[in-house]
Design an enzyme around this catalytic site. Structure first.
Site, mmCIF file in Angstrom:
data_model
loop_
_atom_site.group_PDB
_atom_site.id
_atom_site.type_symbol
_atom_site.label_atom_id
_atom_site.label_comp_id
_atom_site.label_asym_id
_atom_site.label_seq_id
_atom_site.Cartn_x
_atom_site.Cartn_y
_atom_site.Cartn_z
ATOM 1 N N GLU A 37 0.777 -1.232 0.000
ATOM 2 C CA GLU A 37 0.000 0.000 0.000
ATOM 3 C C GLU A 37 0.814 1.290 0.000
ATOM 4 O OE1 GLU A 37 -2.936 -0.471 3.127
ATOM 5 O OE2 GLU A 37 -4.059 -1.928 1.910
ATOM 6 N N GLU A 81 -5.774 -7.425 -1.549
ATOM 7 C CA GLU A 81 -6.596 -7.276 -0.343
ATOM 8 C C GLU A 81 -7.965 -6.755 -0.729
ATOM 9 O OE1 GLU A 81 -4.964 -4.969 2.852
ATOM 10 O OE2 GLU A 81 -2.968 -5.892 2.681
#
Length: 395
Positions: A197, A315
């Site tokens: 991320e 995710e």
């Protein structure tokens, strides 16, 4: 036009282990040749993943986190045995585990805690790479593929960029090349999710060596491929591209004009992260045509890559799967979209102790959330199986 990709029924050969504990890749490949099972390594072919013989491979897995945290061990081992956990992941129909870790895990001072040694006596004294080895070998012995995920530099928190004041870019790359070499002879350890991320300061295609995530992914990815040409290089998006804000790691708009360039282009996998209103109430969740507006949102930020480069939804997850809730509608629409387009995923998370999403497991760390698992079973690749194992029903 988006064409749905059909998953082939495949088997995966778990590598044999010699008397000295060394992995025997030759035996694994020979066995796979005889049985017609999946042969390592995996690679990209257009917009899909395939094995060495061109059979399509779809990763449908879960995240089992903990090694990136201050326990420096997979979570839940205070409640149960680690092998029973892996058995349950496999029996739930998942064929892949994404394993988050931090670079701090490999420091000698990072002692593993949170392990009930009465339930896990064989983990006594293990930490760092030795503990990772135990979990990875247990997973791959069961025919589960493993994707390693550099989730945090240290156990304290995720970071915007791939380096911090404590963990340099060189340390990041060195740890990746160490892991790539270390697992080189285990064909079921399939790749590197380079950094979890990127966000905030992270840019794409700007040419700034300090912030351009695309360039950093190329530097690390090519170093990994030099150490282990068989691995997939998994590259997440960023948060903000030219003032278009999206989920952390979810924005791959920049890849259209500035794609990641690897020494082996067929090892590239892009990996967006995407979440529902339980994480943040984005404007599109309140649109009059929700959830039918979601494909257009995805198309803008990452789905335009379908058919061009393999996509792994690294995710996604949430607490509610009810078709009557905003979050449940989002989860179901997401999974349907992935199924229709043959996309891979690793669901967040197996763990129940993810604050935003909960997990496939309930809080007792034993029983599954059956409604959530039933939803996920709507898009699971055929059960991964080692040659010689009893035949199991296709999922």
């Amino acid at each position: 036009m988006v064409v749905a990709l059909l998953a082939s029924v495949i088997s995966v050969v778990a590598p044999s282990v010699g008397a000295n504990g060394a992995l025997n890749l030759d035996a694994a490949v020979k066995g796979s040749s005889a049985s017609g099972a999946l042969q390592a390594p995996l690679r990209a072919q257009g917009g899909k993943l395939v094995d060495a013989n061109g059979k399509q491979v779809t990763l449908t897995g879960v995240n089992w986190f903990g090694m990136e945290t201050g326990t420096f061990s997979p979570h839940g081992l205070w409640a149960r045995n680690w092998e029973s956990m892996l058995d349950q992941i496999k029996s739930s129909g998942f064929n892949t585990i994404r394993v988050p870790y931090s670079n701090q895990l490999f420091d000698k001072s990072s002692a593993a805690t949170g392990i009930n040694l009465a339930k896990n006596p064989d983990l006594k004294g293990l930490q760092g790479l030795a503990l990772m080895d135990k979990i990875v070998k247990g997973a791959t012995d069961r025919g589960l593929m493993v994707l390693l995920d550099r989730h945090r530099p240290t156990s304290e928190a995720q970071s915007e960029l791939w380096y911090t004041g404590q963990i340099s870019e060189q340390r990041w790359i060195d740890d990746w090349t160490m892991l790539a070499s270390h697992y080189k002879n285990n064909p079921l350890v399939i790749g590197a999710d380079l950094h979890n991320e990127p966000r905030g300061q992270a840019t794409w295609g700007t040419g700034d060596q300090n912030t351009d995530w695309r360039l950093a992914a190329e530097r690390a990815g090519n170093a990994v491929l030099k150490a282990n040409p068989n691995w997939l290089i998994v590259v997440e998006g960023i948060e903000n591209y030219k003032n278009n804000y999206y989920w952390w790691g979810g924005n791959l708009m920049g890849a259209k004009d500035a794609p990641v360039r690897l020494s082996s282009p067929d090892k590239l996998v892009y990996s967006p992260h995407d979440y529902g209103p339980g994480v943040y109430r984005q404007a599109w969740f309140d649109a009059p045509n929700y959830p039918d507006n979601l494909p257009d949102v995805w198309q803008k930020h990452w789905a335009y890559l379908i058919g061009k480069t393999p996509l792994l939804m690294g995710e996604f997850g949430g607490r509610s799967v009810s078709p009557n809730t905003v979050e449940g509608k989002w989860q179901r629409k997401s999974l349907d979209f992935m199924k229709q387009n043959g996309l891979s995923y690793t669901y967040w998370s197996w763990n129940p102790n993810s604050g935003d999403t909960g997990g496939v497991l309930k809080d007792d760390w034993q029983s599954v959330d059956q409604a959530k698992l039933d939803m996920l079973k709507g898009h699971q690749a055929p059960f991964v199986q080692a040659p010689g194992a009893p035949a199991e029903a296709a999922k």
